[in-house]
Design a protein around this motif. Structure first.
Motif, PDB file in Angstrom:
ATOM      1  N   SER A   1      -4.821  -1.262  -2.279  1.00  0.00           N
ATOM      2  CA  SER A   1      -5.885  -0.437  -2.845  1.00  0.00           C
ATOM      3  C   SER A   1      -6.046  -0.753  -4.324  1.00  0.00           C
ATOM      4  CB  SER A   1      -5.560   1.049  -2.673  1.00  0.00           C
ATOM      5  OG  SER A   1      -5.650   1.456  -1.334  1.00  0.00           O
TER       6      SER A   1
ATOM      7  N   GLU B   1       0.839  -1.203   0.000  1.00  0.00           N
ATOM      8  CA  GLU B   1       0.000   0.000   0.000  1.00  0.00           C
ATOM      9  C   GLU B   1       0.872   1.249   0.000  1.00  0.00           C
ATOM     10  OE1 GLU B   1      -3.696   2.211   0.263  1.00  0.00           O
ATOM     11  OE2 GLU B   1      -3.007   0.283  -0.522  1.00  0.00           O
TER      12      GLU B   1
ATOM     13  N   SER C   1      -9.933   1.948  -0.189  1.00  0.00           N
ATOM     14  CA  SER C   1      -8.673   2.667  -0.370  1.00  0.00           C
ATOM     15  C   SER C   1      -8.680   3.787   0.652  1.00  0.00           C
ATOM     16  CB  SER C   1      -8.554   3.226  -1.797  1.00  0.00           C
ATOM     17  OG  SER C   1      -7.325   3.886  -1.977  1.00  0.00           O
TER      18      SER C   1
END
Length: 479
Positions: A415, A183, A270
């Protein structure tokens, strides 16, 4: 990312393919399309035609009931002429159908978003794209073996050079450790890892400055808290949601995990957004419509207005994609600007890409039927299309080979990624052998076959030198 050999996977999946249904599958990191010839009835155990998706850049998986549209008759690809050697299509096929969304090759629609990068690092480690860091920077994982990520690199598409950002070590004394979702945050890059081939419920989290440097283990979790599905990272904490729903956080300085109040049944989408449907890595909740998004920083809730008959509606803060009957649809979260997307068959990824702006859809090579009812296929049709609801433009991605198959992957970020990629030189080849019919599994109650029958499987050849990468961060927000 899993500890498994590609050939072992193919052998195992081939055994499971005999009883599998017709594929309508999806894979969040990659997919394989295959040529459909419904009129061919010879016995076969072709992986790509028996519910198993053999993919490049994303491992191997059994197909799930994912594409809500269930197929359809082709797509109009602007700039691709019909094959003059094919029989004439039945004009009644198109009667009464709405005009299909025109799809041009991505290199024509968004040339600034397309790059060619090496498939391997200088030391021979294979690259696996993760996501875009900017319009000209790609975050890559370098793998020493299949899905065994060992370091992060940044590839500059303008300079055509890569640089090591960080090593990705395994924690001391932990066997069978594999890095999972990566991420990208504002200041840091985080990832989590687990031991997927063990039965222990354990996971850990790592962080490195976005500018690079030594990676640092943030902490470990066990039990239900280790059922990580997605993560987010801020200046002070790493956040993650678990498969059963609910969000946890842990300070980057280490410490005990803390459950985030008010997140029952929520799943990270996200950062800072969470939604109320599972992330669907194993097909759960696919047809269920999302009803809201929740901002974990501000506490804001955005309600989703799903139309009657909608299935699998998935939304970012602004745009939603789903299906209604046999058609894909797009709309804003409040239900406005709703449109049908004829020809874009079923979304290829579980959630929209790149901040909720883009949809990712399967394309069919079928352009009609001849007078005998045989499907007419044009293998110059791309494997998939990326749709931008802001401009209404669709770009074709992926290359279909002469057998109708091909591989396409999406970046492996936690995400929704901004990257789609494929290997132009990789192709699928059908390999057929004569085997005893009695060795082929049959449905319960079916008579046992005797004699010899032709059994076919698809294998991949070529490629491995370069990847074609589409970075959606390079697409202007408005045109």
């Amino acid at each position: 990312m899993r500890d498994r050999d590609e050939q072992d996977l193919v052998r195992a999946l081939r055994g499971a393919a005999d009883d599998a249904p017709e594929p309508v599958g999806d894979l969040p990191t990659a997919i394989t399309e295959r040529r459909r010839r419904r009129s061919r009835r010879r016995a076969r155990a072709v992986l790509a035609a028996a519910g198993v998706l053999v993919v490049i850049g994303g491992g191997t998986a059994v197909a799930r009931n994912v594409f809500p549209s269930g197929g359809g008759e082709g797509v109009s690809v602007t700039g691709v002429a019909a094959d003059p050697s094919s029989p004439a299509a039945d004009p009644s096929e198109a009667a009464g159908k709405a005009p299909e969304v025109p799809v041009n090759p991505v290199a024509e629609v968004w040339p600034e978003a397309v790059s060619i990068i090496p498939a391997k690092a200088a030391d021979g480690w294979k690259y696996r794209p993760i996501t875009g860091l900017s319009a000209t920077e790609l975050l890559l994982a370098a793998e020493s073996s299949f899905e065994k990520a060992g370091r992060l690199e940044v590839y500059d598409t303008a300079a055509r050079k890569s640089a090591v950002l960080a090593e990705m070590p395994a924690p001391p004394g932990v066997k069978g450790y594999f890095v999972q979702g990566v991420e990208v945050g504002t200041d840091s890059i985080a990832w989590w890892g687990e031991t997927p081939n063990n039965r222990d419920e354990w996971a850990d989290f790592w962080v490195v400055p976005r500018t690079g440097g030594p990676a640092r283990q943030v902490g470990e979790v066990t039990g239900a808290q280790a059922h990580v599905e997605r993560i987010g990272v801020t200046a002070g904490s790493v956040f993650w949601s678990v498969r059963a729903g609910g969000v946890y956080r842990m300070p980057l300085t280490g410490g005990s995990p803390e459950y985030v109040a008010g997140t029952d049944g929520l799943h990270l989408w996200s950062w800072p957004w969470a939604f109320d449907v599972a992330n669907g890595r194993e097909g759960e909740d696919w047809d269920r419509n999302q009803t809201k998004l929740f901002n974990l920083e501000t506490g804001q809730t955005v309600a989703v207005n799903a139309p009657d008959g909608a299935q699998g509606l998935r939304c970012g803060p602004v745009w939603c994609f789903g299906a209604s009957g046999d058609e894909s649809i797009v709309q804003r979260t409040d239900g406005s600007d709703r449109r049908a997307l004829p020809g874009l068959l079923g979304r290829m990824d579980y959630t929209p890409l790149a901040g909720g702006r883009f949809g990712f859809f399967r394309l069919s090579p079928v352009t009609g039927r001849d007078t005998e009812g045989e499907e007419i296929e044009d293998f110059r049709v791309p494997l998939a299309a990326v749709y931008d609801p802001v401009t209404g433009r669709a770009a074709g991605v992926g290359k279909r080979n002469s057998s109708g198959g091909g591989g396409i992957g999406t970046g492996t970020s936690s995400s929704p990624t901004s990257i789609i990629y494929w290997d132009e030189d990789r192709r699928q080849v059908e390999k057929c052998e004569m085997e005893d019919a009695s060795s082929i599994s049959a449905p319960p109650g079916a008579p046992t076959s005797t004699g010899k029958t032709e059994v076919c499987s698809t294998i991949e050849k070529g490629g491995g030198k370069e990847l074609t990468v589409v970075n959606l961060l390079a697409v202007p927000p408005t045109e």
